[in-house]
Design an enzyme around this catalytic site. Sequence first.
Site, PDB file in Angstrom:
ATOM      1  N   TYR A   1      59.921  30.051  17.716  1.00  0.00           N
ATOM      2  CA  TYR A   1      60.171  29.121  18.823  1.00  0.00           C
ATOM      3  C   TYR A   1      60.676  29.901  20.041  1.00  0.00           C
ATOM      4  O   TYR A   1      60.160  29.741  21.149  1.00  0.00           O
ATOM      5  CB  TYR A   1      61.196  28.057  18.402  1.00  0.00           C
ATOM      6  CG  TYR A   1      61.427  27.007  19.471  1.00  0.00           C
ATOM      7  CD1 TYR A   1      60.704  25.827  19.480  1.00  0.00           C
ATOM      8  CD2 TYR A   1      62.353  27.216  20.494  1.00  0.00           C
ATOM      9  CE1 TYR A   1      60.886  24.871  20.463  1.00  0.00           C
ATOM     10  CE2 TYR A   1      62.540  26.273  21.490  1.00  0.00           C
ATOM     11  CZ  TYR A   1      61.807  25.099  21.460  1.00  0.00           C
ATOM     12  OH  TYR A   1      61.988  24.168  22.445  1.00  0.00           O
TER      13      TYR A   1
ATOM     14  N   LYS B   1      74.628  -0.294  13.948  1.00  0.00           N
ATOM     15  CA  LYS B   1      75.154  -0.352  15.316  1.00  0.00           C
ATOM     16  C   LYS B   1      75.814   0.996  15.589  1.00  0.00           C
ATOM     17  O   LYS B   1      76.844   1.333  15.002  1.00  0.00           O
ATOM     18  CB  LYS B   1      76.174  -1.482  15.455  1.00  0.00           C
ATOM     19  CG  LYS B   1      76.654  -1.665  16.868  1.00  0.00           C
ATOM     20  CD  LYS B   1      77.447  -2.952  16.992  1.00  0.00           C
ATOM     21  CE  LYS B   1      77.833  -3.241  18.421  1.00  0.00           C
ATOM     22  NZ  LYS B   1      78.623  -2.198  19.046  1.00  0.00           N
TER      23      LYS B   1
ATOM     24  N   LYS C   1      80.102  -6.828  12.707  1.00  0.00           N
ATOM     25  CA  LYS C   1      80.977  -5.655  12.814  1.00  0.00           C
ATOM     26  C   LYS C   1      81.787  -5.402  11.543  1.00  0.00           C
ATOM     27  O   LYS C   1      82.089  -6.317  10.789  1.00  0.00           O
ATOM     28  CB  LYS C   1      81.977  -5.869  13.973  1.00  0.00           C
ATOM     29  CG  LYS C   1      81.329  -6.069  15.322  1.00  0.00           C
ATOM     30  CD  LYS C   1      81.098  -4.775  16.041  1.00  0.00           C
ATOM     31  CE  LYS C   1      82.366  -4.192  16.575  1.00  0.00           C
ATOM     32  NZ  LYS C   1      82.546  -4.412  17.989  1.00  0.00           N
TER      33      LYS C   1
ATOM     34  N   CYS D   1     108.556  30.322  27.099  1.00  0.00           N
ATOM     35  CA  CYS D   1     108.876  29.498  25.925  1.00  0.00           C
ATOM     36  C   CYS D   1     108.012  30.003  24.756  1.00  0.00           C
ATOM     37  O   CYS D   1     106.788  30.120  24.891  1.00  0.00           O
ATOM     38  CB  CYS D   1     108.563  28.033  26.211  1.00  0.00           C
ATOM     39  SG  CYS D   1     108.601  27.008  24.731  1.00  0.00           S
TER      40      CYS D   1
HETATM   41  S1  IVH Z   1      70.520  -4.062  20.790  1.00  0.00           S
HETATM   42  C1  IVH Z   1      69.792  -7.197  23.993  1.00  0.00           C
HETATM   43  N1  IVH Z   1      70.722  -2.316  18.850  1.00  0.00           N
HETATM   44  O1  IVH Z   1      75.936  -2.153  20.975  1.00  0.00           O
HETATM   45  C2  IVH Z   1      69.932  -6.102  22.973  1.00  0.00           C
HETATM   46  N2  IVH Z   1      72.464  -2.391  20.464  1.00  0.00           N
HETATM   47  O2  IVH Z   1      77.911  -4.285  21.496  1.00  0.00           O
HETATM   48  C3  IVH Z   1      71.265  -5.487  22.958  1.00  0.00           C
HETATM   49  N3  IVH Z   1      74.233  -0.742  20.120  1.00  0.00           N
HETATM   50  O3  IVH Z   1      75.413  -2.473  24.439  1.00  0.00           O
HETATM   51  C4  IVH Z   1      71.389  -4.199  22.308  1.00  0.00           C
HETATM   52  N4  IVH Z   1      73.391   0.190  18.319  1.00  0.00           N
HETATM   53  O4  IVH Z   1      75.095  -0.167  23.398  1.00  0.00           O
HETATM   54  C5  IVH Z   1      71.297  -2.813  19.956  1.00  0.00           C
HETATM   55  N5  IVH Z   1      70.761  -0.801  17.095  1.00  0.00           N
HETATM   56  C6  IVH Z   1      71.325  -1.299  18.188  1.00  0.00           C
HETATM   57  C7  IVH Z   1      72.547  -0.813  18.691  1.00  0.00           C
HETATM   58  C8  IVH Z   1      73.092  -1.396  19.841  1.00  0.00           C
HETATM   59  C9  IVH Z   1      74.385   0.208  19.183  1.00  0.00           C
HETATM   60  C10 IVH Z   1      75.195  -0.998  21.217  1.00  0.00           C
HETATM   61  C11 IVH Z   1      74.572  -1.180  22.575  1.00  0.00           C
HETATM   62  C12 IVH Z   1      75.094  -2.503  23.074  1.00  0.00           C
HETATM   63  C13 IVH Z   1      76.321  -2.687  22.230  1.00  0.00           C
HETATM   64  C14 IVH Z   1      76.685  -4.153  22.113  1.00  0.00           C
END
Ligand code: IVH
Length: 681
Positions: A39, A119, A322, A439
């Site tokens: 690479y 998330k 969550k 110190c």
């Molecule tokens: S969908 C309209 N998918 O979570 C769709 N968000 O608390 C909205 N986030 O602002 C977002 N992983 O920054 C989506 N797989 C995921 C996500 C995700 C993290 C974040 C995103 C959003 C926040 C909302």
Amino acid sequence: MSSIEPEVKQRITELRKLLQQASYAYYVLDNPIMEDAVYDRLYRELQDLELQYPQLITVDSPTQRVGEKPATHFNSVRHNIPLYSLENAFNVDELKTWEQRWRRQTSDIGAAEYVCELKIDGSALALTYENGILVRGVTRGDGVMGEDITQNVRTIRSIPLRLNLDGWENLQRVEVRGEAFLPLDIFEQINVERQKNGESLFANPRNAAAGTLRQLNPKVVHQRKLDFFAYTLHIPDSEEVTIVNSQWHSLELLQRMGLQVNPNKCLCPSLQEVAEYYQYWDTERLNLPYMTDGVVVKLNSSSLQTQLGFTQKFPRWAVALKYAAEEAPTRVENIAVNVGRTGAITPLAEMHPVQLAGTTVSRATLHNSDRIAQLDIRIGDTVIVRKAGEIIPEVVRVLLEPRPPDTQPFVMPTHCPVCGQPVVKPIDEAVTRCVNTSCPAILKGAIEHWVSRDALDIRGIGEKVVQQLVDKELVNSVADLYELTVEQLCELERMGEKLAVKLVDVIANSKKQSWSRVLYGLGIRHVGNITAQTLTKKFMTVEQLVSAKVTDIAAIYGIGTEIAESVYQWFQSSANQSLIARLQCAGLQFANSPETETAIDTNQKFAGKTFVVTGTLPTLKRNEAKELIQKAGGKVTDSVSKKTDYVVVGADAGSKLTKAQTLGINLLNEAQLLELLQEEI
Ligand code: IVH
């Protein structure tokens, strides 16, 4: 100008494709197809060709990820489509309530599929690709307006600069949304580095990712190794190329286009499977190399999503399920104070050990006196501790009920617990500091920093040796290291003569280290190694830096006023000036050596050189060429003389060309001038 051989163009295209495929396999598929050495060789070949033919450089070339110029600020821009946030649910019951609600808001459709995605706890980004090329990267901001951080986004290795649009070539515009995040190991490294530089720590990877994305210097962003998972694909309606009919389909397309999609996703036929997925990841997420704080549940069908639409803030078709932050009660047994390398005095709660997110926690930082006062934490109190971002334990609140009757509010010491000198707390700062440069706590930290790998790189002087050198008063400043004798070193535990001789030698060798390492080694607050490099590119000698005003320092790209102020103040101190004088006497480097001088600053590449521009250049106006030369430190004069170093010649050059030829002065055409400007020595 000579025309370019078709073979060259073909090779450049081929190299870019090969490198792009290799990066994709490495960063996105996690399945390398090329040895690193291969690479590197191909990358260098491409770099060389682009240097030779700068007119063939394209923005999507793999060599163009990291821009040279730091930004001074970021422009605020409006999102084409707002970035919505997500409604939260904290358990399966709340998830059921959400399902009942969306069902009420639409006609009865029977079974519905859900897509579950992790998330990612990072920072949302909106990317715009035009004709497959990444043209814009914008932060979420308030969802309507964000900041244009394209330069920084380009440095993220898992974000392709060009999409793979095989079969979709006429797709003019594509918008991709996703999460930029910092892998946990990198997050920890950054905090270690920040602690060393006397900067406040990032509480969690989310803050660290957001802070990194807003760095003005793209080189720093590149170094921080951000990563990215894509989760939303928008193809404007007018682009009737395809029908993206579901979220699952979008994820597939994103992946095919070359974006990284989190492999941990699931298409669930009902809420039952969603609940199982959520429960599975509740423990499994602790084994992931990045932070996730929940599962995003999205209705799969695009038409259902369209039917449901959005509230003011959220999509009605998605919810964030969550995980509760892990919290536990425990008792504060003591509040200790710790003195760091920069003299920052940090209170630390020593607590009865408690299990949190799989680890035992017995200490938590209390940050500073303001924070303690705000929470009113006292020795003997029962407190709730939480692993902020599941990483750094912190005290969230005090439970007042069980507070024993005789507790006293905590008072920060007025004197340094290590050296006994009075401490200071500037009114506009939260941190209390010991400012006594001798110190022992500060001294030990200063020496450890001086000998560290990125600074003077003196191997063989570890924490234990430093401790003894300071405790035995053999070293009272880093300058004393250069006066240590073999006999003195032999006084240390487990130090034989052979080792001592070697150590004296290693210390002496460090005198050859560059001015930039020396500056970093001085441990000035906010001056990390990149900042030190930036500063020494501009200030070639310590004298130049000593006489610089705050405004001179802050005028450098990528250096903010906070850094400039800190550097200026440091050099104002007479104790620091004597330290510099001693180190200079010892033979350390306080100027760029002739080899580094040329290498150092592409901006000052033409320093000391005189140019004349004559004739009509093919693409640049004469004034533009002059400006480029001047920006690179060169001088432009009107007439050719023996003192002229180069004459830049365009079409119909008259007597100046003849004179240059008679005097034997170097001639350059426009391409050669641009090449010289591009050259990295
Ligand atoms: S969908 C309209 N998918 O979570 C769709 N968000 O608390 C909205 N986030 O602002 C977002 N992983 O920054 C989506 N797989 C995921 C996500 C995700 C993290 C974040 C995103 C959003 C926040 C909302």
